[in-house]
Design an enzyme around this catalytic site. Structure first.
Site, PDB file in Angstrom:
ATOM      1  N   ARG A 272       0.795  -1.321  -0.002  1.00 35.44           N
ATOM      2  CA  ARG A 272      -0.072  -0.100   0.072  1.00 35.44           C
ATOM      3  C   ARG A 272       0.926   1.285   0.118  1.00 35.44           C
ATOM      4  NH1 ARG A 272      -1.030   2.550   4.832  1.00 35.44           N
ATOM      5  NH2 ARG A 272      -1.474   0.785   6.094  1.00 35.44           N
ATOM      6  N   HIS A 276      -3.641   4.167   4.871  1.00 38.86           N
ATOM      7  CA  HIS A 276      -4.688   3.081   4.935  1.00 38.86           C
ATOM      8  C   HIS A 276      -6.132   3.598   4.567  1.00 38.86           C
ATOM      9  CE1 HIS A 276      -7.304   0.037   6.600  1.00 38.86           C
ATOM     10  NE2 HIS A 276      -7.835   0.815   7.340  1.00 38.86           N
ATOM     11  N   TYR A 285       4.019   5.326  11.282  1.00 42.15           N
ATOM     12  CA  TYR A 285       4.432   3.797  11.852  1.00 42.15           C
ATOM     13  C   TYR A 285       5.314   3.193  10.850  1.00 42.15           C
ATOM     14  CZ  TYR A 285       0.182   3.111   8.948  1.00 42.15           C
ATOM     15  OH  TYR A 285      -0.765   3.116   7.860  1.00 42.15           O
TER      16      TYR A 285
END
Ligand SMILES: Cc1ncc(C[n+]2csc(CCOP(=O)(O)OP(=O)(O)O)c2C)c(N)n1
Length: 382
Positions: A272, A276, A285
């Site tokens: 990805r 998200h 993160y």
């Protein structure tokens, strides 16, 4: 179908490098790998694959921008995942069913969903979640993995009715493999030998949880062994490899050879590139260098290079395709914005008969609308 990839290169992401069983057709640039066999599809189908992947990339950029302008609600981007979404859907026959997640915008479009109606659920219209009359696409699923037993159930139903020319293709994420529904669905699929293909879009992250924290198994595809079905691992950023693997799995779902079971679990190894959802910030993160290594394997560039090498695409055709995609997406959002709807319809298309508890929720919503006015709700989007 297995072939070696460029093991050892420091720029190749570990997930791609480590597994020599990963099915690939194209190298990172888009050149056909030495021992690879290209799927047997016409130039017209190759161009359709390319156009739909290009469409997906543009749709994604526009959808993020529309969300920022308050014209769409939260949006789950698909950049990086387009090759796999589109190639799996284009491998479907018209009568096959697609069970998408909330990220499969291009997969739905590729299986025949009208473009404007892709925007409608993203604008909060429940009508947009209805199953279309003429296209076999289920509404997108928000609860993780809930679609796996449902897809299995539909495939089982088809088998009981003798409709084994119809396969079911179910998308899920790597995070979904940690849910009980995943294991129950695959277990049943093996036991009842249903005509279903499960495609795990392993994009390496379930929001902020990395793939290594999702399972101690080396690969997701190997989980298929526990259910007695086939597991295949494919380079999800290589549209030709995904098309090849998905077509073979769908063919086996409909017409298994002697001793073969119908279901397959495909692990489509991808990344990805973006957030998200539009409510997420991946810089919190994960490291940017990780994304850069995967960007070198971009599915759009790879299929484009392949088509240029084959003489199927040139710069004039490329700009013609891009212009028509841009026009089509702009027109679709305008159409979606003109769609009239009412919050009264929020409980439609969920059950055949609306249960009392949903009616109560709708009545409560209407009481709040009366008290605060509809404007108070639309401000949330602004
Ligand atoms: C049953 C359930 N639990 C938790 C969530 C909250 N949630 C939304 S997206 C997500 C991560 C999903 O990751 P993955 O399955 O890998 O799919 P991806 O979003 O990466 O495509 C979670 C935990 C949810 N929607 N449903």
């Amino acid at each position: 179908m297995n072939m070696k990839n460029e093991a050892g290169s420091k720029d190749v992401p570990a997930a791609v490098r480590e597994d020599s069983d990963l099915v690939q057709v194209l190298d990172a640039e888009g050149n056909v790998l030495p021992q690879a066999s290209v799927p047997d599809i016409s130039d017209r189908q190759l161009l359709e694959l390319y156009e739909t992947i290009k469409f997906a990339r543009h749709f994604d950029q526009r959808a993020i921008s529309f969300q920022r302008q308050g014209r769409l609600a939260t949006y789950a981007p698909m950049t990086g995942q387009e090759g796999s979404q589109v190639a799996t859907s284009l491998a479907l026959a018209e009568q096959d069913w697609l069970f998408p997640t909330y990220r499969e915008h291009a997969a739905k479009y590729a299986h025949g969903m009208d473009l404007a109606s892709l925007f409608e659920p993203l604008r909060g219209y429940r009508e947009g979640y209805a199953i279309p009359d003429d296209v076999n696409v289920m509404p997108e699923y928000i609860p993780i993995a809930t679609q796996v037993p449902q897809a299995m159930g539909m495939a089982w139903g088809h088998k009981l009715q003798g409709k084994t020319d119809t396969a079911v293709l179910c998308h899920l994420g790597d995070g979904a493999t940690s849910e009980g529904d995943f294991h129950e669905g695959l277990n049943f699929a093996g036991v009842f030998d249903v005509p279903a293909v499960f495609v795990c879009n392993n994009n390496q992250w379930a929001i902020s949880v990395p793939r290594e924290r999702q399972t101690a198994s080396e690969t997701i595809a190997e989980k298929a062994q526990a259910y007695g079905i086939d597991g295949v691992r494919v380079d999800g950023l290589d549209p030709l490899a995904v098309y090849k693997v998905a077509s073979a799995a769908l063919e086996k779902a409909r017409n298994p050879g002697p001793g073969e079971l119908r279901p397959t679990l495909i692990e489509s190894v991808q990344y990805r590139f973006g957030a998200h959802t539009t409510a997420d910030d991946p810089s919190v993160y994960r490291d940017e260098s990780e994304e850069e290594a995967w960007r070198d394997r971009d599915p759009v560039d790879r299929i484009e290079t392949y088509l240029y090498n084959e003489g199927i695409l040139d710069s004039d055709l490329e700009s013609e395709i891009q212009d028509s995609i841009e026009q089509e997406v702009s027109e679709a959002i305008e159409t979606a914005e003109q769609t009239e709807t009412s919050p009264d319809n929020i409980v439609e298309h969920v059950y055949e008969d609306v249960p009392a508890r949903l009616e109560e929720q709708r009545d409560e919503l209407n009481r709040l609308r009366e008290k605060y006015d509809d404007g108070a709700f639309s401000e949330v989007l602004e």
